[in-house]
Design a protein around this motif. Structure first.
Motif, PDB file in Angstrom:
ATOM      1  N   ILE A 105       0.590  -1.149   0.030  1.00 30.41           N
ATOM      2  CA  ILE A 105       0.156  -0.068   0.064  1.00 30.41           C
ATOM      3  C   ILE A 105       0.917   1.408  -0.030  1.00 30.41           C
ATOM      4  O   ILE A 105       1.924   1.317   0.477  1.00 30.41           O
ATOM      5  N   GLN A 106       0.235   2.256  -0.707  1.00 31.84           N
ATOM      6  CA  GLN A 106       0.953   3.547  -0.649  1.00 31.84           C
ATOM      7  C   GLN A 106       0.121   4.558   0.292  1.00 31.84           C
ATOM      8  O   GLN A 106      -1.117   4.161   0.280  1.00 31.84           O
ATOM      9  N   ASP A 107       0.615   5.557   0.645  1.00 28.64           N
ATOM     10  CA  ASP A 107      -0.158   6.615   1.397  1.00 28.64           C
ATOM     11  C   ASP A 107      -1.420   7.087   0.504  1.00 28.64           C
ATOM     12  O   ASP A 107      -1.452   7.336  -0.644  1.00 28.64           O
ATOM     13  N   TRP A 108      -2.477   7.273   1.166  1.00 35.29           N
ATOM     14  CA  TRP A 108      -3.728   7.714   0.479  1.00 35.29           C
ATOM     15  C   TRP A 108      -4.068   8.913   0.381  1.00 35.29           C
ATOM     16  O   TRP A 108      -3.996   9.590   1.291  1.00 35.29           O
ATOM     17  N   CYS A 109      -4.190   9.429  -0.946  1.00 30.87           N
ATOM     18  CA  CYS A 109      -4.579  10.763  -1.315  1.00 30.87           C
ATOM     19  C   CYS A 109      -5.876  11.092  -0.938  1.00 30.87           C
ATOM     20  O   CYS A 109      -6.793  10.216  -1.670  1.00 30.87           O
ATOM     21  N   ILE A 110      -6.386  11.807  -0.115  1.00 31.26           N
ATOM     22  CA  ILE A 110      -7.737  11.987   0.552  1.00 31.26           C
ATOM     23  C   ILE A 110      -8.429  13.224   0.027  1.00 31.26           C
ATOM     24  O   ILE A 110      -9.599  13.464   0.454  1.00 31.26           O
ATOM     25  N   ASP A 148     -12.013  12.675  -0.139  1.00 30.37           N
ATOM     26  CA  ASP A 148     -12.420  11.658  -1.438  1.00 30.37           C
ATOM     27  C   ASP A 148     -13.713  11.056  -0.504  1.00 30.37           C
ATOM     28  O   ASP A 148     -13.818  10.885   0.789  1.00 30.37           O
ATOM     29  N   THR A 149     -14.584  10.653  -1.384  1.00 31.32           N
ATOM     30  CA  THR A 149     -15.828  10.144  -1.169  1.00 31.32           C
ATOM     31  C   THR A 149     -15.601   8.907  -0.113  1.00 31.32           C
ATOM     32  O   THR A 149     -16.322   8.575   0.787  1.00 31.32           O
ATOM     33  N   TRP A 150     -14.468   8.062  -0.353  1.00 26.05           N
ATOM     34  CA  TRP A 150     -14.178   6.975   0.359  1.00 26.05           C
ATOM     35  C   TRP A 150     -13.738   7.181   1.554  1.00 26.05           C
ATOM     36  O   TRP A 150     -13.613   6.118   2.438  1.00 26.05           O
ATOM     37  N   PHE A 151     -13.260   8.371   2.015  1.00 31.93           N
ATOM     38  CA  PHE A 151     -12.911   8.529   3.353  1.00 31.93           C
ATOM     39  C   PHE A 151     -13.996   8.443   4.387  1.00 31.93           C
ATOM     40  O   PHE A 151     -14.198   7.819   5.298  1.00 31.93           O
ATOM     41  N   TRP A 204     -12.812   0.170  -0.348  1.00 34.10           N
ATOM     42  CA  TRP A 204     -13.852   0.180   0.798  1.00 34.10           C
ATOM     43  C   TRP A 204     -13.655  -0.859   1.926  1.00 34.10           C
ATOM     44  O   TRP A 204     -13.540  -0.482   3.005  1.00 34.10           O
ATOM     45  N   VAL A 205     -13.587  -2.150   1.531  1.00 32.31           N
ATOM     46  CA  VAL A 205     -13.543  -3.004   2.593  1.00 32.31           C
ATOM     47  C   VAL A 205     -12.379  -3.058   3.324  1.00 32.31           C
ATOM     48  O   VAL A 205     -12.573  -3.031   4.648  1.00 32.31           O
ATOM     49  N   ALA A 206     -11.174  -2.874   2.838  1.00 28.58           N
ATOM     50  CA  ALA A 206      -9.892  -2.779   3.631  1.00 28.58           C
ATOM     51  C   ALA A 206      -9.937  -1.424   4.363  1.00 28.58           C
ATOM     52  O   ALA A 206      -9.515  -1.529   5.490  1.00 28.58           O
ATOM     53  N   ARG A 207     -10.482  -0.409   3.831  1.00 33.59           N
ATOM     54  CA  ARG A 207     -10.602   1.071   4.704  1.00 33.59           C
ATOM     55  C   ARG A 207     -11.356   0.874   5.779  1.00 33.59           C
ATOM     56  O   ARG A 207     -11.244   1.764   6.680  1.00 33.59           O
ATOM     57  N   MET A 208     -12.427   0.300   5.577  1.00 35.75           N
ATOM     58  CA  MET A 208     -13.448   0.209   6.719  1.00 35.75           C
ATOM     59  C   MET A 208     -12.983  -0.571   7.755  1.00 35.75           C
ATOM     60  O   MET A 208     -12.937  -0.102   9.090  1.00 35.75           O
ATOM     61  N   ILE A 209     -12.056  -1.560   7.405  1.00 35.69           N
ATOM     62  CA  ILE A 209     -11.315  -2.456   8.717  1.00 35.69           C
ATOM     63  C   ILE A 209     -10.547  -1.548   9.432  1.00 35.69           C
ATOM     64  O   ILE A 209     -10.058  -1.449  10.500  1.00 35.69           O
ATOM     65  N   MET A 210      -9.519  -0.886   8.584  1.00 38.61           N
ATOM     66  CA  MET A 210      -8.605   0.000   8.918  1.00 38.61           C
ATOM     67  C   MET A 210      -9.127   1.063   9.968  1.00 38.61           C
ATOM     68  O   MET A 210      -8.882   1.308  11.223  1.00 38.61           O
ATOM     69  N   MET A 211     -10.302   1.767   9.363  1.00 40.42           N
ATOM     70  CA  MET A 211     -10.661   2.910  10.450  1.00 40.42           C
ATOM     71  C   MET A 211     -11.501   2.475  11.609  1.00 40.42           C
ATOM     72  O   MET A 211     -11.260   2.971  12.876  1.00 40.42           O
TER      73      MET A 211
END
Length: 934
Positions: free
Chosen positions: A420-425, A471-474, A512-519
């Motif tokens: 993974i790379q840092d996320w542009c939000i 970003d909407t995904w945030f 989405w899935v991975a980011r929900m688990i992270m957050m």
């Protein structure tokens, strides 16, 4: 209630959904003593309409929700819609364009007012369509990702992450859509293969007559080259490493470097390195600590002066670019530069080349990797607890807290997180969650929850808010807990986090899935959900992706309500990406749906989706299945009407102490019901809706409707009073249970019938089927001897029916049948009479002599005694002898083939040998019958 004569789904659907919703049945009980079941709806875009993927996904989610509600769980299916930053802004901008107004003329506040107006008018389309699908979501808890509750959570999460050092602002490479004027995520970029060219360009080696040849598909970016790279093991060119080459058209000198990124077998072996305009080159440049030279404006035009930066984001000044190209678009610059390279003798070759071109999925614009100032989220930096959010997400799955179904998606998940790379939000839009950051006159940034808080942090100085939005995904990544009221400690947060299962397609595991688990793990310490059920993507019957450009899109509402051919043609040919394909699309549509699409109703469509819900990656949707499952609905309806005729106003043995005498047929269907309940429950517990649908279909159609009802007719017409009473009780109680079993998949027809059947079956404790108890199997009710008896009865009936067919007997002709066996077969006689259209059944120790043909069912021999045409029967038998002889010869030859019995699996060899014996016996029997006819 009286059941209508025919099944009319539209009338039923329009009645029951409003009733369910008005009664509050979709809301959880909030009884914390019960097992909690919660499922989050992946929030569809507020701009969207229901498509086949939504309809499939929601069939699964609603099936699970209704199943767990019936099991008595504290059940919540939580709905919401996403503000869909880019998609929504585009829609409203297009509306303004049609009026000759730009958003910049209107200004941000007025533009946002227009967006909210549009959302109010048109944003509820998909939720109304969800109601059409029967989705039993709790609308009282519906959220919108821009409402006050969700916005509060977004701001709180951003501020906390910034204060922890996990959010920062920097100049980095991002996907840039020049038409939208914003960075976009990888999900919003579609790479399509297109015809292009590979240009071979000379780069002279400084201080010699030698030159190198660089092959590129994007010559316009050479203005920003900082190096030329070769593979470290490429002995052809190692002598050039460290030397300088002259960059064509610019006069700049750049070094030759060696890097593992280069494939020496591809192209010329030299790769131009342009870290400010290529993601792979960015990584190469970072490893070699080069400069970043940005040659493009935000409008994707060539600059007069290139901006130079370090990888830390520091400005290193500027570099003059050829004035002739300043202000040109990338396409214009490419054309002009190639002409100049050719004129200078530096363009060696032009070759056709297939290449993947990244385009914005909303605009079709070529996406340019571009250096811009953006907000980023650090994905690998340790948080205050010493663990990065990426490590937390990896551990959540590794530990089993979150389980993927099927499990092989874990590899995909891990692979992305490990690289993974840092996320542009940040996004350069107006519609969305505006970033809670303010700047003073010196450019100092203050991240705060409110402007007043920012001013206080700035020591009272005036501040200006950052124009960018998130970003909407945030905000979507926060949904598992923000939708329950976080950061407040709410009853819903306590009851429903983690949720039970996330149902989604594999295309958003990363985004989405991975980011929900992270957050969720980072902010709450809990996982967002216990299971992730990854289903396939819906394709057409031929396995092709459904797309507007292909003209193969199906609208689920059209399948529910039906649509005539002309409107269907108009829908499929309007708005094609390539309008010239319209005749082809129209012809294909007319061939596939010559009379349009009939109305199938929701239940048939949902059952089709359930039957296709295997664990594969693709779901090929075949409309013919809808035909079959609409027939299934009719079968259930008509079977119910028959049952009603036989039980209404009759004694069904429901009173305590009623005298009941169950037949082996009753015990068999009750036994099979217990087994079916277990099969379906296991299937739903393991997300195998295809297996649940198969079990429901086979039991209901094949066993209950086709067999048991026919057997029950015999009992109710000719049995004693206790036998009739038992048959009626079995008919109505099994039917009532079937309705409970099919309800999660087919809610409307099951509810409509259940309202009529339930009172007759003694179920009077609830007003709605969706609140009735889920059937639980009782192993004590399984009677193996009854199952064996029906198996034997079926075998005799099938053999006799086949014999009738072979003899060419009219279905209306009733004939006597002799069955060779003991008195234990007598119990089948009364059932065989109607099943095989017989005048009488005689159980005999030995079949009578004669020339009548004989059939064999297992070890039981039977004969239909009827005057026959000897010549015709002899011809039939000789034909059968020929077929049997051919089959026997092939099998014997197979067994005699050298090495077969030694090399083939032992069980197959034994099977073949057993079949040889069986064919020998059959041939002998056939010859005996022919001899009798002589």
């Amino acid at each position: 209630m009286e059941l209508a004569k025919s099944f009319e789904p539209q009338n039923i659907e329009s009645h029951w959904y409003p009733f369910w919703e008005s009664q509050g049945y979709f809301q959880p009980s909030m009884d914390l003593a019960r097992e909690a079941f919660c499922i989050q709806l992946p929030p569809p875009n507020v701009t969207g309409t229901l498509h086949m993927g939504h309809a499939f996904n929601q069939t699964i989610m609603d099936g699970l929700t209704r199943y767990h509600r019936m099991r008595g769980d504290n059940t919540l299916w939580l709905p919401g819609t996403d503000h869909a930053g880019i998609a929504t802004q585009i829609v409203v901008e297009r509306q303004l364009d049609a009026q000759g107004i730009s958003r910049h003329e209107l200004g941000r506040p007025a533009f946002l007012e227009k967006v909210w107006e549009w959302k109010k008018e048109s944003g509820d389309t998909i939720t109304s369509q969800m109601r059409r699908m029967g989705s039993s979501v709790d609308w009282s808890r519906e959220y919108f990702t821009m409402d006050d509750k969700m916005s509060t959570a977004v701001v709180e999460a951003f501020v906390r992450l910034f204060e922890e050092g996990l959010i920062y602002r920097g100049k980095r490479l991002s996907n840039w859509d020049a038409k939208l004027g914003t960075a976009v995520s990888d999900l919003e970029v579609i790479s399509e293969e297109e015809n292009g060219h590979m240009w071979h360009i000379k780069y002279p080696v400084v201080g010699s007559d030698e030159f190198i040849t660089v092959a590129t598909t994007r010559p316009e970016t050479l203005l920003g080259d900082v190096a030329v790279a070769i593979a470290p093991d490429d002995e052809r060119f190692l002598h050039l490493v460290g030397k300088m080459v002259e960059l064509p058209l610019t006069g700049r000198q750049i070094p030759v470097i060696a890097d593992e990124y280069v494939d020496k077998a591809f192209g010329t072996g030299f790769v131009k390195i342009t870290p400010a305009h290529d993601f792979n080159d960015y990584q190469v440049g970072k490893r070699h600590n080069t400069q970043l030279i940005n040659v493009m404006s935000l409008q994707a035009t060539i600059l007069a002066k290139a901006q130079v930066f370090s990888f830390e984001g520091a400005s290193l000044g500027s570099v003059e670019l050829p004035a002739a190209y300043a202000g040109m678009t990338t396409a214009e610059a490419r054309k002009a530069m190639l002409a100049d390279l050719d004129a200078q003798g530096l363009l060696l070759d032009t070759k056709p080349h297939k290449l993947m071109v990244p385009r914005g999925d909303r605009t079709g614009t070529v996406i340019e990797p571009l250096l811009t100032d953006q907000w980023f989220m650090a994905m690998s930096k340790p948080a205050a607890d010493g663990t990065s959010i990426t490590e937390k997400a990896l551990e959540a799955v590794h530990s089993g807290e979150v389980q993927f179904v099927p499990n092989d998606w874990v590899n995909t998940y891990n692979s992305w997180l490990n690289n993974i790379q840092d996320w542009c939000i940040s996004r350069q839009l107006w519609w969305g969650h505006q970033i809670p950051a303010w700047y003073d006159e010196d450019g100092q940034v203050y991240v705060a929850r409110t402007e007043d808080e920012a001013i206080a942090k700035a020591g009272g100085k005036s501040v200006t808010r950052d124009n960018d939005v998130l970003d909407t995904w945030f905000s979507s990544a926060l949904v598992p807990f923000s939708s329950h009221g976080w950061p407040n400690e709410t009853p819903d947060l306590k009851a429903f986090l983690p949720s039970s299962v996330l149902v989604t397609g594999y295309d958003i595991i990363f985004f989405w899935v991975a980011r929900m688990i992270m957050m969720t793990k980072h902010f709450t310490g809990k996982v967002p959900f216990k299971h992730v059920y990854i289903h396939g993507l819906v394709r057409d019957a031929e396995g092709q992706k459904m797309s507007k450009s292909e003209g193969n899109v199906l609208d689920p509402v059209d399948l529910i309500d039906g649509i005539a051919l002309e409107p269907l043609l108009e829908k499929r040919t309007t708005g094609l990406r390539r309008p010239e394909n319209a005749p082809k699309v129209a012809a294909k549509t007319a061939k596939e749906f010559p009379e349009g699409i009939p109305a199938y109703g929701v239940d048939a469509l949902r059952f089709t989706f359930a039957s296709l819900a295997s664990l594969g990656r693709s779901i090929n949707f075949d409309q013919k299945r809808c035909d079959g499952y609409r027939n299934f609905c009719n079968k259930i309806w008509n079977a119910t009407r028959f049952v009603m005729m036989n039980v209404v106003d009759k004694d069904c043995g429901l009173e305590d102490g009623a005298e009941l005498e169950y037949s082996f047929a009753d015990e068999w269907i009750i036994s099979r019901l217990q087994e079916t309940e277990t099969t379906i429950t296991t299937a739903l517990d393991t997300f195998r809706f295809d297996l649940a649908a198969q079990a429901i279909y086979e039991f209901t159609w094949n066993e209950y409707c086709d067999w048991y009802i026919e057997l029950a007719k015999v009992q109710t017409q000719h049995g004693t009073e206790p036998q009739q009473r038992a048959a009626r009780r079995t008919l109505i109680r099994v039917l009532e249970t079937i309705l409970r079993l099919i309800h999660p998949i087919m809610p409307f027809i099951s509810e409509e019938i259940w309202q009529t059947v339930a009172p007759l079956a003694g179920k009077k404790d609830t007003e709605s089927l969706m609140m009735a108890a889920w059937p639980v199997a009782d192993a004590s009710k399984i009677k193996p001897e009854a199952v064996a008896a029906i198996t034997e009865l079926k075998a005799i009936a099938f053999a006799a029916r086949n014999l009738r067919g072979e003899m060419g007997l009219s279905p209306a002709l009733k004939v006597p049948m002799f069955v060779e066996g003991g008195p234990e077969l007598q119990k089948y006689a009364k059932y065989l009479l109607p099943l095989v259209k017989l005048s009488e059944v005689n159980i005999v120790a030995k079949l009578p002599e004669g020339d009548a043909p004989v059939a064999v069912a297992g070890t039981t021999r039977l004969m239909l005694k009827v005057e026959i045409d000897k010549a015709a029967e002899t011809a039939r038998l000789n034909k059968e002898i020929g077929k049997t002889s051919d089959a026997l010869e092939k099998l014997v030859a197979k067994l005699e083939k050298p090495g077969y019995t030694e090399k083939a699996p032992a069980h197959l060899v034994e099977k073949d040998k057993a079949q040889v014996i069986e064919l020998h016996d059959k041939l002998h029997s056939l010859n005996v019958q022919v001899d009798k006819l002589k």
